[in-house]
Design a protein around this motif. Structure first.
Motif, PDB file in Angstrom:
ATOM      1  N   SER A 141      19.059  81.674  58.776  1.00 46.17           N
ATOM      2  CA  SER A 141      18.216  80.862  57.878  1.00 46.17           C
ATOM      3  C   SER A 141      18.107  81.206  56.649  1.00 46.17           C
ATOM      4  CB  SER A 141      16.962  80.752  58.650  1.00 46.17           C
ATOM      5  OG  SER A 141      16.102  79.861  58.060  1.00 46.17           O
ATOM      6  N   VAL A 142      18.411  80.298  55.739  1.00 47.06           N
ATOM      7  CA  VAL A 142      18.195  80.621  54.339  1.00 47.06           C
ATOM      8  C   VAL A 142      17.165  79.633  53.551  1.00 47.06           C
ATOM      9  CG1 VAL A 142      20.553  81.583  53.883  1.00 47.06           C
ATOM     10  CG2 VAL A 142      20.104  79.010  53.844  1.00 47.06           C
ATOM     11  N   GLY A 143      16.370  79.189  54.344  1.00 43.41           N
ATOM     12  CA  GLY A 143      15.254  78.010  53.714  1.00 43.41           C
ATOM     13  C   GLY A 143      15.004  77.092  54.390  1.00 43.41           C
ATOM     14  N   LEU A 144      13.930  76.221  54.080  1.00 40.22           N
ATOM     15  CA  LEU A 144      13.463  74.926  54.665  1.00 40.22           C
ATOM     16  C   LEU A 144      13.575  73.993  53.472  1.00 40.22           C
ATOM     17  CD1 LEU A 144      10.417  76.168  56.796  1.00 40.22           C
ATOM     18  CD2 LEU A 144      12.726  75.538  57.634  1.00 40.22           C
ATOM     19  N   ALA A 145      13.655  72.746  53.846  1.00 45.91           N
ATOM     20  CA  ALA A 145      13.202  71.708  52.652  1.00 45.91           C
ATOM     21  C   ALA A 145      12.742  70.380  53.378  1.00 45.91           C
ATOM     22  CB  ALA A 145      14.666  71.200  52.230  1.00 45.91           C
ATOM     23  N   SER A 146      11.665  70.100  52.711  1.00 50.53           N
ATOM     24  CA  SER A 146      11.200  68.699  52.987  1.00 50.53           C
ATOM     25  C   SER A 146      11.584  67.492  52.643  1.00 50.53           C
ATOM     26  CB  SER A 146       9.610  68.569  52.688  1.00 50.53           C
ATOM     27  OG  SER A 146       9.579  68.664  51.228  1.00 50.53           O
ATOM     28  N   GLY A 147      12.779  67.773  51.772  1.00 45.90           N
ATOM     29  CA  GLY A 147      13.526  66.373  51.203  1.00 45.90           C
ATOM     30  C   GLY A 147      14.461  66.962  50.456  1.00 45.90           C
ATOM     31  N   ASP A 148      14.742  66.178  49.221  1.00 49.00           N
ATOM     32  CA  ASP A 148      15.895  66.604  48.207  1.00 49.00           C
ATOM     33  C   ASP A 148      15.673  67.871  47.460  1.00 49.00           C
ATOM     34  OD1 ASP A 148      16.748  63.117  47.103  1.00 49.00           O
ATOM     35  OD2 ASP A 148      16.918  64.167  49.242  1.00 49.00           O
ATOM     36  N   LEU A 149      16.237  68.981  47.525  1.00 52.11           N
ATOM     37  CA  LEU A 149      16.138  70.037  46.517  1.00 52.11           C
ATOM     38  C   LEU A 149      17.360  70.741  46.052  1.00 52.11           C
ATOM     39  CD1 LEU A 149      15.030  73.117  48.738  1.00 52.11           C
ATOM     40  CD2 LEU A 149      17.084  71.424  49.272  1.00 52.11           C
ATOM     41  N   THR A 150      16.938  71.513  45.020  1.00 53.43           N
ATOM     42  CA  THR A 150      18.003  72.641  44.674  1.00 53.43           C
ATOM     43  C   THR A 150      17.686  73.545  45.235  1.00 53.43           C
ATOM     44  OG1 THR A 150      18.701  71.152  42.869  1.00 53.43           O
ATOM     45  CG2 THR A 150      19.629  73.226  42.717  1.00 53.43           C
ATOM     46  N   HIS A 151      18.716  74.609  45.820  1.00 47.12           N
ATOM     47  CA  HIS A 151      18.304  75.793  46.425  1.00 47.12           C
ATOM     48  C   HIS A 151      19.261  76.643  46.116  1.00 47.12           C
ATOM     49  CE1 HIS A 151      16.883  77.668  50.178  1.00 47.12           C
ATOM     50  NE2 HIS A 151      17.939  78.321  50.186  1.00 47.12           N
ATOM     51  N   VAL A 152      18.696  78.043  45.668  1.00 50.06           N
ATOM     52  CA  VAL A 152      19.637  79.190  45.228  1.00 50.06           C
ATOM     53  C   VAL A 152      19.498  80.183  46.485  1.00 50.06           C
ATOM     54  CG1 VAL A 152      20.230  80.827  43.553  1.00 50.06           C
ATOM     55  CG2 VAL A 152      18.673  78.974  42.944  1.00 50.06           C
ATOM     56  N   ILE A 153      20.897  80.354  46.697  1.00 52.63           N
ATOM     57  CA  ILE A 153      20.761  81.543  47.916  1.00 52.63           C
ATOM     58  C   ILE A 153      21.321  82.681  47.109  1.00 52.63           C
ATOM     59  CG2 ILE A 153      22.142  82.050  49.988  1.00 52.63           C
ATOM     60  CD1 ILE A 153      22.306  78.791  50.452  1.00 52.63           C
ATOM     61  N   THR A 154      20.435  83.666  47.137  1.00 48.52           N
ATOM     62  CA  THR A 154      20.895  84.804  46.326  1.00 48.52           C
ATOM     63  C   THR A 154      21.708  86.023  47.029  1.00 48.52           C
ATOM     64  OG1 THR A 154      18.604  85.638  46.636  1.00 48.52           O
ATOM     65  CG2 THR A 154      19.075  84.269  44.668  1.00 48.52           C
ATOM     66  N   GLY A 155      21.563  85.693  48.506  1.00 49.54           N
ATOM     67  CA  GLY A 155      22.094  86.637  49.288  1.00 49.54           C
ATOM     68  C   GLY A 155      23.684  86.740  49.065  1.00 49.54           C
ATOM     69  N   SER A 156      24.104  87.723  49.551  1.00 47.21           N
ATOM     70  CA  SER A 156      25.819  87.966  49.521  1.00 47.21           C
ATOM     71  C   SER A 156      26.258  86.481  50.277  1.00 47.21           C
ATOM     72  CB  SER A 156      26.141  89.018  50.348  1.00 47.21           C
ATOM     73  OG  SER A 156      27.548  89.113  50.068  1.00 47.21           O
ATOM     74  N   THR A 157      27.321  85.968  49.705  1.00 44.89           N
ATOM     75  CA  THR A 157      27.955  84.955  50.517  1.00 44.89           C
ATOM     76  C   THR A 157      29.369  85.346  51.110  1.00 44.89           C
ATOM     77  OG1 THR A 157      29.128  84.345  48.338  1.00 44.89           O
ATOM     78  CG2 THR A 157      27.089  83.189  48.696  1.00 44.89           C
ATOM     79  N   THR A 158      29.589  86.799  50.667  1.00 46.37           N
ATOM     80  CA  THR A 158      30.600  87.462  51.291  1.00 46.37           C
ATOM     81  C   THR A 158      30.536  87.259  52.859  1.00 46.37           C
ATOM     82  OG1 THR A 158      30.603  88.869  49.390  1.00 46.37           O
ATOM     83  CG2 THR A 158      32.224  89.416  51.486  1.00 46.37           C
ATOM     84  N   GLY A 159      31.618  86.607  53.505  1.00 44.98           N
ATOM     85  CA  GLY A 159      31.550  86.674  55.004  1.00 44.98           C
ATOM     86  C   GLY A 159      30.850  85.710  55.615  1.00 44.98           C
ATOM     87  N   MET A 160      30.443  84.704  54.857  1.00 43.27           N
ATOM     88  CA  MET A 160      29.840  83.496  54.968  1.00 43.27           C
ATOM     89  C   MET A 160      30.817  82.256  55.195  1.00 43.27           C
ATOM     90  SD  MET A 160      26.786  84.332  55.945  1.00 43.27           S
ATOM     91  CE  MET A 160      25.476  85.469  55.804  1.00 43.27           C
TER      92      MET A 160
END
Lengths: 246, 206
Positions: free
Chosen positions: A200-219
């Protein structure tokens, strides 16, 4: 139940609440702990309520001053660990299973990787400073020369876009024109790794811009699901959107 | 949808890991129990923000909070051998120690009058800026906030006054002008509702 607290306290079971909150005055705490030792029901309830109560600590999480860690690490050299309890009594000889240095470092590295594998949820409650910081983070990812943009349609309408940069090892998720959800539901964002495990990298109640700062390697995949409030530990399928990152 | 068939996503979450082989607080605590300082160091990094944040919320005084946080961490080092995974998570164990120590300190050191004054300054506002910047913390904090919103006012206030301020239930009853049995019951049924909302029932977790 022991005699002194016996039938005279019909509401003894309601004490599990104050006990878990450390809200019993000392004398009552002592009495309740004596009762607890004999009450299986109470023991189970205390464990369950405690698991819920300690979550309240997430509301006030604050990093301690860095110097404190140095003091603690230096102080433990003088603190002897208690011998383990074997069959209900402390063992006399301290049995130490020493893990090899290598396994310890591997574990520490793995732990560090886990600690970093998250991202930052951008929610409405965050103040402007946080929003500005987030904007800078978004800009930083988008500015990467290797940033790739991937689009996907959202079930029921709307668009999900993921910008991934291997160089920055970050990604940005943009959700637009999402359909309305029932009041007690939320959008939940996931990153799925090579083992098909959804993080899980977050929740959204509607439109949003969301930064995923964790490693994307292996995703390998970004996923968007509809979950009952306040989000789920595992995704409810089928997903509303899935975008392959590869 | 970008694909006709969804991927089979097995159980997994950012915190508890799953089949992904992630290291849990319990693993680190088990290693700590063997005298492993490197594992303890990693455990410290993970739990210190919770411990310190909680202690500081209860004690208010920054210097005292550091002192008690240090005591708690040393306690964890000293008693790691006694942690029993069958009786709850490592996380709960650590925070229980932290809460108990902070509450004992506030009761022994602060005058009653002093603490009554603090109620005025009490704020139920959540200091989100100070929440450690990890997704698991943020996600969890958000969940807890939403779950707290589902409680009745009396349930929530009773729990917050006790947990964050270290009040005994008779003190909470006095603050809220409610009867003792009512407050005891509200603390319990509020926590039950919180437990159900957070899904922390034993064995519930996938």
């Amino acid at each position: 139940m022991t005699e002194p607290t016996g039938p005279t306290e019909p509401d003894v079971h309601t004490l599990t609440g104050p006990y878990v909150l450390d809200a019993l005055p000392d004398d009552e705490r002592t009495r309740f702990e004596a009762h607890l030792a004999e009450c299986t029901f109470c023991t189970t309830e205390v464990a369950e309520l405690r698991a819920a109560a300690v979550k309240l600590a997430t509301q006030v999480s604050t990093p301690p001053p860095p110097a404190l860690k140095a003091r603690v690490m230096s102080a433990i050299e003088d603190v002897r660990q208690l011998p383990p309890v074997v069959d209900g009594r402390p063992s006399t000889g301290v049995v130490r299973r020493r893990f090899g240095r290598r396994s310890v470092f591997a574990l520490a590295a793995a732990a560090a990787a886990v600690a970093l594998s998250g991202g930052i949820a951008i929610d409405q409650y965050r103040d402007r400073t946080a929003a500005e910081r987030a904007n800078q983070q978004v800009a930083a990812v988008l500015a990467q020369p290797d940033a790739r943009t991937l689009h996907g349609a959202v079930q029921g309408g709307g668009q999900a876009t993921v910008v991934v940069s291997a160089q920055a090892d970050k990604s940005v998720v943009v959700l637009r024109d999402l359909p309305d959800l029932p009041a007690d539901h939320t959008w939940q964002l996931w990153m799925i790794d090579r083992t098909n495990t959804a993080h899980s990298v977050g929740l959204a109640s509607g439109d949003l811009t969301h930064v995923i700062t964790g490693s994307t390697t292996g995703m390998t995949t970004f996923g968007l699901t509809i979950e009952p409030e306040p989000g789920s530990r595992t995704p409810t399928l089928p997903a509303a959107a899935m975008i392959r990152l590869g | 949808m970008t694909e006709p068939t969804p991927l089979p996503w097995p159980a997994g979450s950012s915190r508890s890991g799953g089949a992904s082989g992630s290291v849990t607080d319990g693993d680190l605590l088990a290693l700590t129990a063997t005298g492993d300082t490197a594992a303890f160091s990693t455990l410290y990094d993970r739990v210190a923000p919770w411990v310190f944040g909680l202690v500081r919320r209860i004690l208010r005084n920054p210097a005292q909070s550091e002192e008690v946080t240090q005591e708690v961490m040393l306690d964890i080092w000293r008693t790691a051998t006694r942690y029993d995974a069958g009786r709850g998570s490592a996380h709960a164990w650590i925070l229980t120690i932290a809460h108990r120590r902070a509450v004992d300190r506030v009761r022994s050191e602060q005058a009653a009058a002093d603490r009554t004054e603090q109620v005025g300054a009490r704020s139920a506002e959540v200091e989100f800026d100070q929440v450690a910047d990890t997704v698991s913390t943020r996600l969890e904090a958000e969940q807890v906030r939403r779950c707290l919103d589902t409680l009745t006012e009396l349930q929530r206030e009773s729990i917050e006054l006790a947990y964050y301020n270290g009040y005994t239930y008779p003190e909470v009853a006095q603050q809220l002008g409610a009867k003792l049995p009512t407050i005891k019951a509200r603390m319990r049924d509020g926590l039950i509702r919180l437990r159900d909302c957070l899904g922390t029932t034993k064995g519930h977790r996938p």
